[in-house]
Design a protein around this motif. Sequence first.
Motif, PDB file in Angstrom:
ATOM      1  N   LEU A  56       0.834  -1.203   0.000  1.00  0.00           N
ATOM      2  CA  LEU A  56       0.000   0.000   0.000  1.00  0.00           C
ATOM      3  C   LEU A  56       0.869   1.255   0.000  1.00  0.00           C
ATOM      4  O   LEU A  56       0.617   2.197  -0.748  1.00  0.00           O
ATOM      5  CB  LEU A  56      -0.921  -0.013   1.226  1.00  0.00           C
ATOM      6  CG  LEU A  56      -1.987   1.058   1.290  1.00  0.00           C
ATOM      7  CD1 LEU A  56      -3.030   0.836   0.213  1.00  0.00           C
ATOM      8  CD2 LEU A  56      -2.661   1.045   2.659  1.00  0.00           C
ATOM      9  N   THR A  59       2.297   1.838  -3.397  1.00  0.00           N
ATOM     10  CA  THR A  59       1.284   2.365  -4.303  1.00  0.00           C
ATOM     11  C   THR A  59       1.029   3.843  -4.042  1.00  0.00           C
ATOM     12  O   THR A  59       0.935   4.644  -4.972  1.00  0.00           O
ATOM     13  CB  THR A  59      -0.034   1.564  -4.150  1.00  0.00           C
ATOM     14  OG1 THR A  59       0.232   0.186  -4.400  1.00  0.00           O
ATOM     15  CG2 THR A  59      -1.094   2.058  -5.105  1.00  0.00           C
ATOM     16  N   VAL A  60       0.938   4.216  -2.764  1.00  0.00           N
ATOM     17  CA  VAL A  60       0.658   5.602  -2.405  1.00  0.00           C
ATOM     18  C   VAL A  60       1.834   6.508  -2.734  1.00  0.00           C
ATOM     19  O   VAL A  60       1.646   7.664  -3.110  1.00  0.00           O
ATOM     20  CB  VAL A  60       0.283   5.695  -0.897  1.00  0.00           C
ATOM     21  CG1 VAL A  60       0.203   7.129  -0.443  1.00  0.00           C
ATOM     22  CG2 VAL A  60      -1.045   4.988  -0.644  1.00  0.00           C
ATOM     23  N   LEU A 123      -5.611   8.664  -6.851  1.00  0.00           N
ATOM     24  CA  LEU A 123      -5.196   7.527  -6.029  1.00  0.00           C
ATOM     25  C   LEU A 123      -6.409   6.697  -5.607  1.00  0.00           C
ATOM     26  O   LEU A 123      -6.362   5.478  -5.603  1.00  0.00           O
ATOM     27  CB  LEU A 123      -4.424   8.021  -4.808  1.00  0.00           C
ATOM     28  CG  LEU A 123      -3.771   6.964  -3.930  1.00  0.00           C
ATOM     29  CD1 LEU A 123      -2.850   6.070  -4.752  1.00  0.00           C
ATOM     30  CD2 LEU A 123      -3.002   7.618  -2.805  1.00  0.00           C
ATOM     31  N   PHE A 129      -4.675   0.265  -5.587  1.00  0.00           N
ATOM     32  CA  PHE A 129      -4.969   0.809  -4.265  1.00  0.00           C
ATOM     33  C   PHE A 129      -6.297   0.267  -3.745  1.00  0.00           C
ATOM     34  O   PHE A 129      -6.402  -0.131  -2.585  1.00  0.00           O
ATOM     35  CB  PHE A 129      -4.996   2.337  -4.310  1.00  0.00           C
ATOM     36  CG  PHE A 129      -5.305   2.947  -2.974  1.00  0.00           C
ATOM     37  CD1 PHE A 129      -4.318   3.058  -2.013  1.00  0.00           C
ATOM     38  CD2 PHE A 129      -6.586   3.369  -2.658  1.00  0.00           C
ATOM     39  CE1 PHE A 129      -4.593   3.591  -0.764  1.00  0.00           C
ATOM     40  CE2 PHE A 129      -6.871   3.900  -1.424  1.00  0.00           C
ATOM     41  CZ  PHE A 129      -5.875   4.017  -0.480  1.00  0.00           C
ATOM     42  N   GLN A 133      -6.835  -1.970  -0.454  1.00  0.00           N
ATOM     43  CA  GLN A 133      -7.745  -1.498   0.593  1.00  0.00           C
ATOM     44  C   GLN A 133      -8.744  -2.602   0.969  1.00  0.00           C
ATOM     45  O   GLN A 133      -9.009  -2.831   2.150  1.00  0.00           O
ATOM     46  CB  GLN A 133      -8.476  -0.253   0.097  1.00  0.00           C
ATOM     47  CG  GLN A 133      -8.934   0.669   1.176  1.00  0.00           C
ATOM     48  CD  GLN A 133      -9.472   1.975   0.602  1.00  0.00           C
ATOM     49  OE1 GLN A 133      -9.646   2.146  -0.598  1.00  0.00           O
ATOM     50  NE2 GLN A 133      -9.740   2.904   1.484  1.00  0.00           N
TER      51      GLN A 133
END
Length: 197
Positions: A56, A59-60, A123, A129, A133
């Motif tokens: 995560l 990705t962020v 995003l 993402f 999540q």
Amino acid sequence: MKKFLPWLLIGGLLIIGIFWYIGVRNGAVTVNEQVKKSWGNVETSYQRRNDLIGNLVKTVKGAADFEKSTLEAVVNARAKATATTIDPSNITPEQLKAFNEAQSGVSSALSRLLVTVESYPDLKANQNFLKLQDELASTENQILTARTRFNEAVEEYNNYVLKMPRSIALSDYKEKAYFDAVAGAEKPVDVEFDFSK
């Protein structure tokens, strides 16, 4: 024959006592191993979450102007949580508290990250993402289940080793601690909606 009767009774009681003792000790090993296995499942669930957090964060990081301090908080909390380990054969309330606090730090940092993401529409629409999540939400449910099963195994263990007369034969087996909620978890969450954005 009558003169051997007391010796036969004593011998019979002795054999019954030996078999009872062996059965009690073997039962204690079984419930102790169940606690260890349950703790392993808890650790596995948290490890899955830590692995997902790494993905995560990667990705962020792709969002060019994403808040660096938020990402650093998540990475630092994850590092602290993975550094906190517990020996399942000697679980103490203090060890569980430290472990729980470290994992709570991860949850808190992760929550801040997910709230901050709301300001980044690109995003939020990123398929990787969104998948991560969803996997995190699923993992949180697995963590809850693993912790619940751990507490059930601890309850069975404690009942087995602490009740009389087994506690006499199992004096070297000590009570194990339960996995408690994080301090303050009983308080309601204060939710605020900012509709000005």
